[in-house]
Enzyme design. Structure first.
Site, short mmCIF file in Angstrom:
data_model
loop_
_atom_site.label_atom_id
_atom_site.label_comp_id
_atom_site.label_asym_id
_atom_site.label_seq_id
_atom_site.Cartn_x
_atom_site.Cartn_y
_atom_site.Cartn_z
N GLY A 497 0.77 -1.20 0.05
CA GLY A 497 0.14 0.09 -0.16
C GLY A 497 0.81 1.20 -0.04
O GLY A 497 2.27 1.22 0.08
N PHE A 501 3.28 8.88 3.75
CA PHE A 501 4.72 8.85 4.03
C PHE A 501 5.51 8.07 2.78
O PHE A 501 6.60 8.59 2.52
CB PHE A 501 4.89 7.75 5.29
N GLY A 502 4.67 7.37 2.00
CA GLY A 502 5.54 6.80 0.93
C GLY A 502 4.93 5.39 0.75
O GLY A 502 3.47 5.11 0.74
N VAL A 504 4.65 1.23 1.21
CA VAL A 504 5.06 -0.21 2.15
C VAL A 504 4.99 -1.34 1.29
O VAL A 504 4.27 -1.79 0.58
CB VAL A 504 4.10 -0.05 3.13
N ASP A 615 -3.26 10.62 14.57
CA ASP A 615 -3.70 10.15 13.09
C ASP A 615 -4.31 8.67 13.10
O ASP A 615 -3.95 7.77 12.30
CB ASP A 615 -2.52 10.23 12.20
#
Length: 806
Positions: A497, A501-502, A504, A615
């Site tokens: 996914g 953040f970027g 995984v 979050d």
């Protein structure tokens, strides 16, 4: 003779000694009648505490010699009856129910067993007061509920303090509000068993640690896969009670016909948690005005504060001769002390010797101290990896603690622990030298940073410096080649996914361990601060409902986190998928709700750091192989220190749809911000719908608004996910009610996570919720809140990191 007969009749009438209530036959009314256990050790009935006129159902010791009842348990502690109309009975569903005025009215209190018991045979139902003081509801010979599972302020033999990991039920003691009011007070006594080291007793006042006991005694401590608890195994008439300011243990003295105090804490000046701050010890028997003393190798954080007897700042490492791993460093013994706070310790119980324990700590550069003790024939080795907190020096008892120091301090102490008082006259020269050394270090660091700024980038330099100087004992540093091989060159096939953040990726290390690699994108809205935050936070947190950080990789511009692999991905991948959400039956969803709640409670209250996640959302709840929830993504988290309750920021981070109103609009955040997000998560778990999804009947409303509308119409269960073939209505209704309490507009109206855990377990009755926040969508023509009126809501799951508060 007639007079005697009448007297016996009235004595028999008003001294009824039955111990059982049966369905449809017996009731207990507030007319003087009581239940009395078979051996007359305990009584149950109605009472008024102190000078109060309110009526409660309680259990007390049957001691004729005591003028005032010694109450050990209260049923309706937060819901008193204002007259003597109370009736305690069993209904046909197996619930022990308390009514006021008449049995057609809404119950004042109930055991709520019908939510978990199937096929109730009402003719076999009974409630019996046992000689242990336990009130048990039976169906035939099967116990379906007991008062011992829901203690109030008192622990008696046979009761437990701890947690049932399978059901999420926690056995804790909570003080009365006052002598006249047995309602839930401010002090809580619990067994902190989430840490990886020895479970310890902690007395909280509000959210703050107030007093800490030694690790729980092994003979009375039970630890299994399903439970961790301490129990009182005592034949004497004894009780341990939490008051509004102390923990007290008393034993009945038959000779003196009174309760005799055995123990009380906090009592001495060193009993209060962290009295002398970090890396210090407190000596209650020290006749000198300075009873706080730095540990070997440490100096006062503020010398002026210490001279004024303000020790809260604690001590910091003596920077003169920095500790270099393997360069003559060793340990100085601090004799006869209370264990430091074990929430940051690791327990190694492998039968190792004292020398092996020392070597285990010595070979890890992050280990700050160790303690080796013999317990039940085996040697327990505990090692610490951070600041040492709450150390008390005993005169006779206690354990020897070994504190790690550098070669200079080791030679200076000669194997002995010399205190601050003996060193204070010699501090001037070392402090001056330390200042000069630090100036030199700073100048060289600035030059080195400037030299490397253009080749590495300042963000990477800061990350490398910070991570390399604060290594955690279990945190590995992976080589980039290892990560590339593990993820097959970051193959898209292995991509699990992506988010703010970027990406995984799934990976497999050379030892065949499966991992999840979180790779910071070069174009990510999140940066070095979030990366540092996540590395340092997750490495210091240990809880079964938090994702575990295995290590990180820093190479060039690459920054990656290596996490334990969660085979079932995230919660939202099940909830919002038409095919997969059918795998989540109600029992599993309720377990997930409770697991998330316990994880947040640990962050807010039970960990040594008070963490605000900021979050929380379903995509940040990962599921392990057994579908247990793990909270992840701590890049946006913030630490609260001391008694800090709230903070403010101009940089809004988080995800719209999960943000509390005071945070989204004004940038104010607190533990109640996470509570709001948890409320949204609960509603999404119950309904299988997104808060800002497009599948609701009224396009102007979000999920909160729809649930609130149905709640007002008495049809809240209509929101339940249609894929749930069966569920427990009472349990679902409780979750909906608690969720609505979590999303109330005013943060002060939202419950704390400790109260939420109690309410979810059925131990406390949820109050009625007030009007929630954010009931309309941003595109509605209705009169909406300022945030939605400006069109800043979003239906996506991306984490926002650049929004400015106004």
């Amino acid at each position: 003779m007639l007079f005697k007969t009448l007297l016996l009749f009235f004595l028999f009438r008003f001294c009824d000694s039955r111990d059982t209530i049966t369905w449809n036959e017996e009731q207990l009314k507030d007319d003087g009648g009581v239940l009395v256990s078979k051996q007359t050790k305990f009584e149950l009935g109605f009472f008024s505490p102190g000078n109060s006129s309110y009526r409660y159902v309680g259990i007390w010791y049957s001691l004729a010699e005591v003028s005032e009842k010694t109450v050990v348990w209260v049923a309706n502690r937060n819901n008193p009856i204002n007259d003597t109309s109370g009736v305690l009975t069993i209904n046909r569903y197996g619930d022990l129910v308390l009514y006021a005025h008449n049995m057609e009215s809404t119950p004042i209190w109930s055991t709520n067993v019908s939510r978990s018991v199937q096929n109730v045979n009402s003719s076999t139902l009974s409630a019996q007061l046992l000689d242990t003081g336990n009130l048990v509801v039976f169906q035939a010979d099967l116990s379906i509920w007991q008062s011992f599972d829901y203690p109030t302020d008192t622990l008696i033999p046979g009761m437990k303090v701890g947690v049932d990991w399978k059901t999420g039920l926690e056995w804790v003691l909570t003080s009365w509000k006052s002598q006249e009011d047995p309602g839930t007070g401010d002090c809580t006594f619990r067994l902190s068993s989430d840490q990886i080291a020895s479970p310890q007793f902690v007395l909280y006042k509000g959210l703050s640690r107030y007093w800490r006991g030694d690790p729980a005694p092994t003979p009375s401590l039970v630890t299994t896969q399903e439970e961790t608890y301490y129990f009182m195994n005592d034949l004497a008439i004894t009780r341990t009670t939490v008051t509004d300011s102390a923990l007290e243990r008393r034993t009945w003295d038959d000779g003196g016909l009174q309760w005799k105090e055995d123990f009380s804490a906090p009592k001495s000046r060193c009993d209060w948690y962290g009295q002398c701050g970090a890396n210090s010890k407190c000596s209650p028997d020290n006749v000198n005005m300075f009873w706080c003393d730095c540990l070997p190798g440490y100096v006062p954080n503020s010398l002026s504060d210490w001279n004024q007897k303000n020790w809260s700042g604690g001590c910091v490492s003596n920077r003169l001769g920095l500790l270099k791993c393997g360069d003559g460093d060793g340990f100085v013994k601090v004799a006869k002390v209370k264990y430091p706070d074990t929430s940051i310790a690791e327990s190694l119980k492998s039968g190792m010797s004292d020398k092996e324990c020392e070597q285990e700590c010595l070979r890890n550069c992050s280990c700050t101290a160790y303690l080796s003790s013999e317990n039940e024939g085996t040697v327990d080795c505990l090692t610490w990896y951070d600041d040492l907190m709450d150390i008390l020096v005993y005169t006779e008892l206690g354990q020897d603690l070994y504190v790690r120091v550098n070669a200079t301090v080791l030679a200076e102490n000669g194997g002995r622990s010399e205190g601050f008082l003996e060193r204070r006259g010699m501090l001037a020269i070392p402090i001056l030298s330390a200042v000069l050394a630090m100036v030199l270090i700073i100048v060289l660091a600035c030059w080195w940073r400037k030299k490397n700024r253009n080749t590495k980038g300042i963000d990477f330099v800061e990350a490398e410096e910070l991570v390399e100087t604060q290594r955690h004992p279990e945190l590995q540093f992976f080589d980039l080649d290892t990560i590339i091989a593990a993820t097959d060159h970051f193959s898209r096939v292995n991509e699990l996914g992506h988010g703010g953040f970027g990406s995984v990726y799934k990976g497999q290390l050379p030892n065949e361990q499966k991992v999840a690699v979180k790779r910071l994108s070069k174009t990510s809205g999140q940066g070095i601060e979030e990366f540092k935050n996540e590395v340092l936070l997750i490495a210091r947190l240990q809880h079964r409902n938090l994702v575990k950080l295995l290590g990180c990789c820093i190479k060039g511009e690459e920054r990656m986190l290596v996490l334990e692999y969660m085979p079932n991905n995230s919660l939202n991948s099940f909830l919002f998928d038409d095919t997969r959400r059918s795998f989540l039956d109600w029992e599993k969803r309720f377990e997930i709700i409770n697991g998330i709640a316990r994880g947040i409670l640990y962050l807010h209250q039970d960990s040594r750091l008070r963490i605000i996640h900021r979050d929380l959302k379903t995509s940040n709840i990962l599921l392990d192989a057994e579908m247990n929830p793990r909270i992840s993504d701590f890049g946006m988290a913030r630490i609260f220190h001391g008694d800090q309750l709230q903070d403010k920021t101009r940089r809004i981070v988080g995800t719209y749809g999960y943000m509390s109103p005071e945070y989204a609009v004004f940038g104010r955040f607190s533990t109640k911000s996470d509570v709001f997000s948890f409320g949204i998560i609960m509603l999404e778990i119950v309904s299988g719908r997104k808060n800002n999804g497009s599948d609701l009947e009224d396009p102007s409303m979000n999920l909160i608004g729809r649930v609130w509308e149905l709640w007002g119409e008495g049809r809240a269960l209509d929101i339940v996910d249609s894929t749930l073939k069966s569920y427990k209505p009472n349990e679902v209704m409780r979750c909906i009610q608690v969720a609505l309490l979590c999303v109330q507009e005013d943060s002060k109206d939202r419950p704390a996570m400790s109260a939420i855990v109690f309410m979810l377990s059925g131990e406390a009755s949820p109050p009625l919720p007030k009007h929630p926040a954010f009931v309309y969508r941003r595109d509605s023509d209705a009169d909406v809140d300022p945030l939605h009126a400006n069109g800043t809501d979003s239906i996506n799951d991306l984490t926002i990191t650049t929004m400015k508060a106004r």
